[in-house]
Write a protein that holds these residues in place. Structure first.
Motif, PDB file in Angstrom:
ATOM      1  N   THR A   1       0.429  -1.648   0.148  1.00 26.92           N
ATOM      2  CA  THR A   1      -0.703  -0.206  -0.041  1.00 26.92           C
ATOM      3  C   THR A   1       0.523   1.490  -0.123  1.00 26.92           C
ATOM      4  N   ASN A   2       2.167   1.513   0.043  1.00 26.08           N
ATOM      5  CA  ASN A   2       2.980   2.281   0.275  1.00 26.08           C
ATOM      6  C   ASN A   2       3.656   2.866  -1.087  1.00 26.08           C
ATOM      7  N   LEU A   3       3.950   4.213  -1.482  1.00 23.84           N
ATOM      8  CA  LEU A   3       4.479   4.478  -2.339  1.00 23.84           C
ATOM      9  C   LEU A   3       5.703   3.987  -3.263  1.00 23.84           C
ATOM     10  N   VAL A   4       6.450   3.436  -2.494  1.00 23.26           N
ATOM     11  CA  VAL A   4       7.976   3.397  -3.590  1.00 23.26           C
ATOM     12  C   VAL A   4       7.766   1.378  -4.151  1.00 23.26           C
ATOM     13  N   GLU A   5       7.874   1.691  -5.507  1.00 17.30           N
ATOM     14  CA  GLU A   5       7.072   0.621  -6.301  1.00 17.30           C
ATOM     15  C   GLU A   5       8.754  -0.603  -6.088  1.00 17.30           C
ATOM     16  N   ARG A   6       9.550   0.067  -6.422  1.00 18.66           N
ATOM     17  CA  ARG A   6      11.481   0.187  -6.779  1.00 18.66           C
ATOM     18  C   ARG A   6      12.320  -0.059  -5.846  1.00 18.66           C
ATOM     19  N   VAL A   7      12.942  -0.733  -5.442  1.00 16.36           N
ATOM     20  CA  VAL A   7      14.483  -0.492  -5.133  1.00 16.36           C
ATOM     21  C   VAL A   7      15.442  -0.677  -5.973  1.00 16.36           C
ATOM     22  N   HIS A   8      16.785  -0.248  -5.406  1.00 18.55           N
ATOM     23  CA  HIS A   8      18.552  -0.387  -6.076  1.00 18.55           C
ATOM     24  C   HIS A   8      19.437  -1.683  -5.222  1.00 18.55           C
ATOM     25  N   GLY A   9      18.678  -1.647  -4.066  1.00 18.85           N
ATOM     26  CA  GLY A   9      19.788  -2.707  -3.742  1.00 18.85           C
ATOM     27  C   GLY A   9      18.660  -3.157  -3.028  1.00 18.85           C
ATOM     28  N   ILE A  10      18.997  -4.820  -2.118  1.00 15.85           N
ATOM     29  CA  ILE A  10      19.426  -5.037  -0.532  1.00 15.85           C
ATOM     30  C   ILE A  10      20.529  -5.187  -0.289  1.00 15.85           C
ATOM     31  N   VAL A  11      20.335  -4.895   1.121  1.00 12.45           N
ATOM     32  CA  VAL A  11      22.385  -5.129   2.049  1.00 12.45           C
ATOM     33  C   VAL A  11      21.409  -6.441   3.483  1.00 12.45           C
ATOM     34  N   LEU A  12      22.252  -7.044   2.943  1.00 11.92           N
ATOM     35  CA  LEU A  12      22.379  -8.363   4.401  1.00 11.92           C
ATOM     36  C   LEU A  12      23.698  -7.984   5.221  1.00 11.92           C
ATOM     37  N   ALA A  13      23.554  -8.221   6.745  1.00  8.62           N
ATOM     38  CA  ALA A  13      25.107  -7.909   7.036  1.00  8.62           C
ATOM     39  C   ALA A  13      24.492  -8.682   8.096  1.00  8.62           C
ATOM     40  N   GLY A  14      25.718  -8.804   8.947  1.00  7.66           N
ATOM     41  CA  GLY A  14      26.092  -9.185  10.512  1.00  7.66           C
ATOM     42  C   GLY A  14      26.299  -8.367  11.166  1.00  7.66           C
ATOM     43  N   GLY A  15      26.217  -8.206  12.957  1.00  5.78           N
ATOM     44  CA  GLY A  15      26.773  -7.357  13.290  1.00  5.78           C
ATOM     45  C   GLY A  15      25.498  -6.747  14.090  1.00  5.78           C
ATOM     46  N   SER A  16      24.473  -7.062  13.749  1.00 11.10           N
ATOM     47  CA  SER A  16      23.131  -7.105  14.532  1.00 11.10           C
ATOM     48  C   SER A  16      22.803  -5.510  14.260  1.00 11.10           C
ATOM     49  N   ALA A  17      22.040  -5.138  15.152  1.00  9.87           N
ATOM     50  CA  ALA A  17      21.533  -3.521  14.509  1.00  9.87           C
ATOM     51  C   ALA A  17      22.099  -2.719  14.056  1.00  9.87           C
ATOM     52  N   TRP A  18      23.660  -2.672  14.634  1.00  9.94           N
ATOM     53  CA  TRP A  18      25.016  -1.985  13.767  1.00  9.94           C
ATOM     54  C   TRP A  18      24.845  -2.653  12.456  1.00  9.94           C
ATOM     55  N   GLY A  19      25.151  -3.715  12.245  1.00  7.78           N
ATOM     56  CA  GLY A  19      25.468  -3.552  10.651  1.00  7.78           C
ATOM     57  C   GLY A  19      24.390  -2.786   9.906  1.00  7.78           C
ATOM     58  N   LEU A  20      23.317  -1.861  10.012  1.00  7.14           N
ATOM     59  CA  LEU A  20      22.880  -1.698   9.400  1.00  7.14           C
ATOM     60  C   LEU A  20      23.674  -0.673   8.592  1.00  7.14           C
ATOM     61  N   GLU A  21      24.402  -0.570   9.276  1.00 10.25           N
ATOM     62  CA  GLU A  21      24.936   0.982   8.708  1.00 10.25           C
ATOM     63  C   GLU A  21      25.327   0.540   7.467  1.00 10.25           C
ATOM     64  N   ALA A  22      25.378  -0.988   7.357  1.00  8.41           N
ATOM     65  CA  ALA A  22      26.130  -1.178   5.714  1.00  8.41           C
ATOM     66  C   ALA A  22      25.337  -0.817   5.096  1.00  8.41           C
ATOM     67  N   ALA A  23      24.291  -0.667   5.473  1.00  9.77           N
ATOM     68  CA  ALA A  23      23.501  -0.075   3.932  1.00  9.77           C
ATOM     69  C   ALA A  23      23.263   1.511   3.720  1.00  9.77           C
ATOM     70  N   THR A  24      23.969   2.324   4.524  1.00 13.51           N
ATOM     71  CA  THR A  24      24.421   3.575   4.302  1.00 13.51           C
ATOM     72  C   THR A  24      25.663   4.246   3.346  1.00 13.51           C
ATOM     73  N   GLY A  25      26.513   3.358   3.017  1.00 15.47           N
ATOM     74  CA  GLY A  25      27.396   3.041   2.756  1.00 15.47           C
ATOM     75  C   GLY A  25      27.076   2.419   0.855  1.00 15.47           C
ATOM     76  N   ALA A  26      26.220   1.347   0.854  1.00 10.91           N
ATOM     77  CA  ALA A  26      25.726   0.996  -0.164  1.00 10.91           C
ATOM     78  C   ALA A  26      25.186   1.990  -0.961  1.00 10.91           C
ATOM     79  N   VAL A  27      24.102   3.008   0.012  1.00  8.22           N
ATOM     80  CA  VAL A  27      23.289   3.465  -1.208  1.00  8.22           C
ATOM     81  C   VAL A  27      24.559   4.957  -1.523  1.00  8.22           C
ATOM     82  N   ARG A  28      24.933   5.358  -0.873  1.00  5.86           N
ATOM     83  CA  ARG A  28      26.117   6.129  -1.317  1.00  5.86           C
ATOM     84  C   ARG A  28      27.400   5.804  -2.620  1.00  5.86           C
ATOM     85  N   TRP A  29      27.561   4.143  -2.811  1.00  7.30           N
ATOM     86  CA  TRP A  29      27.879   3.460  -4.104  1.00  7.30           C
ATOM     87  C   TRP A  29      26.650   4.259  -4.977  1.00  7.30           C
ATOM     88  N   LEU A  30      25.761   3.542  -4.432  1.00  6.20           N
ATOM     89  CA  LEU A  30      25.012   4.337  -5.566  1.00  6.20           C
ATOM     90  C   LEU A  30      24.368   5.085  -6.125  1.00  6.20           C
TER      91      LEU A  30
END
Length: 328
Positions: free
Chosen positions: A57-86
């Motif tokens: 039901t939400n707006l965004v239809e398409r994504v440009h990447g998915i990140v899977l990471a270790g590190g528990s909640a700290w590992g979510l920061e890896a997605a920031t690097g993927a956003v920067r690279w893209l």
């Protein structure tokens, strides 16, 4: 039906970053042209980023990447690097003068293996993107699977090494592939024989215990820190799918986890599956077939994750692989 290929899914790229300082890392699945996406979070202790965007039901239809990471909640920061690279590649959703890459993420807990202060960060996500290619992904102790452990229900000292695995199924010119980082609390089950192949070991460490039977016989599980497990993955297809269908594909992929992990979706797991559809095959075979393919590919990927893993000895914690079980 086939299950091997020289590439992942047309239009997608996979990259790993494995930290050399301890067993941890992250894995990216890139969709430079964008892919229709869905998600299903089934475990009770998830760590995720931007999954609300993927609700049908939400707006965004398409994504440009998915990140899977270790590190528990700290590992979510890896997605920031993927956003920067893209963004540097000019990839993303147009937002005025800029392009905003949409990169949801999920993490697993691997902080009990080595120095917990070492976690995937934005630089790790960036380097995983740099390593990405359309080739069949590496498996085992790499990326998000580097610190993965399975069978911790009776204590990590009796557990075994998990990892990341990939499998694909092709039917009538349409392919569904699954990339799964298996860090499950429960045992890994061979989905064809229904027998455990990796997981909790007996007290002497030489044989599999069979956690399901042990629990039902009254053996008490060890007290657990909440969320110290989790299996995460991405189901990808070149079929033409809508956002609603991508969500359903992620949901049906959890059937594959249920076939290959026992117990699964526990209070101490944050099991999460994403689904991506590129439409490159130009076909829409229907959800009955796609769902069956998704569950099959997911179950196979879990088994491949533990078959490809190799044992580790980190700070006195010895975790054998499936191939090494019983040699000690």
């Amino acid at each position: 039906m086939t299950s091997t290929s020289s590439t992942f899914i047309a239009g997608l790229e996979v990259g790993h970053f494995t930290d050399p300082r301890r067993p941890t890392g992250c894995t990216v699945v890139l969709a430079r042209q964008g892919a229709v996406a869905g998600v299903d979070v089934r475990g009770a202790a998830p760590g995720t980023r931007e999954t609300d965007l993927l609700a049908p039901t939400n707006l965004v239809e398409r994504v440009h990447g998915i990140v899977l990471a270790g590190g528990s909640a700290w590992g979510l920061e890896a997605a920031t690097g993927a956003v920067r690279w893209l963004e540097e590649q000019g990839v993303g959703m147009p937002v005025g003068p800029a392009r905003l890459p949409i990169v949801p993420a999920a993490v697993l807990f691997d902080l009990l293996v080595g120095d917990s202060a070492i976690r995937p960060d934005a630089e790790a996500g960036y380097r995983a993107c740099q390593a990405a290619s359309p080739a069949t992904p590496a498996e085992g102790n790499v990326g998000a699977g580097a610190g993965a452990v399975v069978g911790k229900i009776f204590g990590i000292a009796r557990a075994m090494k998990g990892g990341i695995g990939c499998a694909s199924v092709t039917v009538d010119g349409v392919t569904v592939a699954a990339l799964v980082a298996c860090n499950a609390l429960g045992d890994v089950i061979d989905h064809d024989t229904a027998l455990p192949i990796a997981g909790a070991r007996t007290l002497d460490g030489l044989r599999l215990l069979d956690s399901r039977r042990a629990l039902l016989a009254g053996e008490a599980p060890r007290p657990l820190i909440a969320g110290t497990n989790t299996t995460i993955g991405v189901i990808c297809t070149d079929a033409v799918v809508t956002k609603i269908q991508a969500t359903r594909l992620a949901q049906m992929g959890h059937d594959g986890l249920a076939r290959s992990i026992n117990p699964v979706h526990t209070m101490s797991d944050g099991d999460t599956l994403f689904a991506l559809g590129t439409g490159a095959a130009g076909k829409a075979p229907g959800m009955m077939t796609l769902g069956a393919m998704a569950a099959e590919a997911t179950a196979r990927a879990v088994v491949r994750a533990v078959r490809a893993a190799h044992g580790i000895d980190v700070a006195g914690l010895k975790l054998p692989s499936l191939a090494e079980l019983g040699r000690a």
